[in-house]
Design a protein around this motif. Structure first.
Motif, PDB file in Angstrom:
ATOM      1  N   PHE C  18       0.812  -1.219   0.000  1.00 47.43           N
ATOM      2  CA  PHE C  18       0.000   0.000   0.000  1.00 47.43           C
ATOM      3  C   PHE C  18       0.846   1.270   0.000  1.00 47.43           C
ATOM      4  CE2 PHE C  18      -3.587  -2.702   0.883  1.00 47.43           C
ATOM      5  CZ  PHE C  18      -4.602  -2.016   0.244  1.00 47.43           C
ATOM      6  N   THR C  19       2.060   1.155   0.507  1.00 51.65           N
ATOM      7  CA  THR C  19       2.934   2.341   0.556  1.00 51.65           C
ATOM      8  C   THR C  19       3.199   2.879  -0.844  1.00 51.65           C
ATOM      9  OG1 THR C  19       3.981   1.210   2.383  1.00 51.65           O
ATOM     10  CG2 THR C  19       5.060   3.199   1.599  1.00 51.65           C
ATOM     11  N   ASN C  20       3.410   1.974  -1.775  1.00 51.40           N
ATOM     12  CA  ASN C  20       3.733   2.416  -3.133  1.00 51.40           C
ATOM     13  C   ASN C  20       2.535   2.379  -4.085  1.00 51.40           C
ATOM     14  OD1 ASN C  20       6.565   2.967  -2.763  1.00 51.40           O
ATOM     15  ND2 ASN C  20       6.793   0.758  -2.455  1.00 51.40           N
ATOM     16  N   ALA C  21       1.375   2.069  -3.540  1.00 53.90           N
ATOM     17  CA  ALA C  21       0.186   1.984  -4.386  1.00 53.90           C
ATOM     18  C   ALA C  21      -0.103   3.323  -5.050  1.00 53.90           C
ATOM     19  CB  ALA C  21      -1.011   1.564  -3.541  1.00 53.90           C
ATOM     20  N   GLY C  22      -0.263   3.302  -6.337  1.00 52.56           N
ATOM     21  CA  GLY C  22      -0.604   4.533  -7.054  1.00 52.56           C
ATOM     22  C   GLY C  22       0.579   5.176  -7.755  1.00 52.56           C
ATOM     23  N   ILE C  23       1.797   4.744  -7.427  1.00 54.87           N
ATOM     24  CA  ILE C  23       2.981   5.367  -8.042  1.00 54.87           C
ATOM     25  C   ILE C  23       3.006   5.124  -9.545  1.00 54.87           C
ATOM     26  CG2 ILE C  23       5.511   5.229  -8.203  1.00 54.87           C
ATOM     27  CD1 ILE C  23       5.647   5.063  -5.225  1.00 54.87           C
ATOM     28  N   MET C 106      -9.249   1.701   4.918  1.00 60.34           N
ATOM     29  CA  MET C 106      -8.302   2.610   4.283  1.00 60.34           C
ATOM     30  C   MET C 106      -8.971   3.402   3.156  1.00 60.34           C
ATOM     31  SD  MET C 106      -4.904   0.257   4.099  1.00 60.34           S
ATOM     32  CE  MET C 106      -3.825   1.550   3.512  1.00 60.34           C
TER      33      MET C 106
END
Lengths: 118, 111, 147
Positions: C18-23, C106
């Motif tokens: 989830f930390t890098n989700a969307g990058i 979330m």
């Protein structure tokens, strides 16, 4: 409604600002569901939310959101602020609840759809 | 203002039959996060949300909320309505986005 | 803006990250912006890709986004190694979701992902094999008036 008026109405603290304070905000979306933001938001809008994770800023970027207002004195996470700086999205925090924040902006004339805005 | 008056003023669709429509609404809480409502919702509040799944009934009953408004043309799941009927909780739906429903309610309650 | 040759690339996605989700979607948006495409085209491509990316992060072990930007359209293919979808018709319904509660907390998993991908695409295809994975193909026309 100008960004200045939104800040004043919400008695908000500006965490990060990337735009002219007189910029017109044409629309608003109040949600904690990121999919809803992607589905219903209109460009150049204000997002009002209780979520503070970096994903909120990323979703806002994809949805062309101009500014995010965090309610109930919820502070965005450090990574979220950093990301907002990179992407040029303004962040403000208000002590008001979601209900009062929406209510005050509505009474002042802000609406979800640009054509209804006063 | 009671549930019935709110439903009629905000043009909401009452989806349940067994809830107490005369119940007084003492406040409003808006959130799509169940844990948030568990922590911050107050007895008598009407809850505005995008969530439609059955867990909203459990949260509303636990916090003794006066009712639930589901916004943005969303339709509650069948199981949600069944549970709401069993618990005598009123669930309403609205066509408008959360912001508008909240704004109108604020206008009626406070102004 | 005229694109002469096709521009292609890919991004790798890790399930649960989830930390890098969307990058990946954000980078694709930057590429499309630099090409000077129409704002509405960029927006639709970014939103559809982002929804697909989130689905991989939420449901799968890993996945890949392939994009090719051609003179007439943008094609985005997202495939994953994941649980697959048993009933695609049901999954396409608004509000239907198999996401766990922690994902919902979330702000995701509200059952809007697939319908929203379709809404933003000019052509949308989905293929899935239970126990193996899912592939979605999104096409967005660049030329105005095609929609």
């Amino acid at each position: 409604m100008t960004f200045r008026k939104i800040i004043a109405t919400l008695e908000a603290e500006v965490i990060f600002n990337s735009i002219d304070i007189e910029t017109e905000i044409y629309s608003v979306c109040s949600t904690d569901l990121m999919s809803d933001l992607l589905r219903f938001s209109i460009p150049e809008s204000l997002l009002i939310t209780g979520l503070t994770q970096p994903q909120v800023v990323r979703t806002a970027e994809i949805a062309d959101v101009t500014a995010i207002a965090f309610i109930q004195d919820k502070r965005p996470e450090k990574e979220a602020i950093e990301l907002a700086r990179q992407k040029g999205i303004s962040l403000v925090v208000t002590r008001l609840s979601m209900f009062t924040a929406c209510g005050k902006l509505y009474v002042e004339g802000l609406r979800s759809f640009p054509e209804d805005n006063k | 203002m009671n549930i019935h008056e709110i439903a009629s003023k905000l043009s909401l669709d009452v989806k349940t039959t067994k809830g107490d429509l005369e119940r007084e609404v003492t406040g409003c809480y808006i959130s799509d996060l169940l844990s948030d409502v568990m922590a911050n919702g107050k007895e008598g509040d009407i809850w505005i949300t995008h969530q439609t799944h059955p867990n909203i009934v459990a949260v509303a009953i636990l916090k003794n909320l006066s009712g639930v408004i589901i916004t943005n043309k969303r339709v509650p799941e069948e199981d949600t309505l069944k549970r709401a009927e069993a618990e005598h909780l009123t669930i309403m739906t609205g066509q408008a986005p959360t912001f508008e429903i909240a704004g109108m309610l604020y206008h009626f309650l406070r102004c | 803006m005229i694109i002469k040759n096709s521009i292609e690339g890919s991004f790798h996605l890790t399930g649960g990250d989830f930390t890098n989700a969307g990058i990946a979607s954000s980078e694709l948006k930057s590429i499309l912006t630099e090409l000077g495409l129409d704002d509405n085209v960029i927006r639709r491509a970014a939103i559809a890709t982002f929804e697909a990316e989130m689905n991989v992060i939420i449901h799968a072990i890993a996945g890949t986004i392939y994009y090719s930007i051609m003179p007439e359209h943008i094609k985005i293919i997202v495939n994953d190694m994941g649980p697959g979808i048993e009933d695609i018709e049901l999954a396409m319904q608004e509000g239907y979701s198999t996401a766990p509660d922690w994902v919902r907390e979330m702000g995701w998993g509200a059952g809007m992902g697939l319908p929203n991908m379709k809404k933003n695409s000019d052509e949308f295809k989905i293929d899935s094999v239970v126990g193996e994975g899912t592939t979605v193909e999104i096409i967005i026309n660049i030329k105005q008036g095609l929609r």
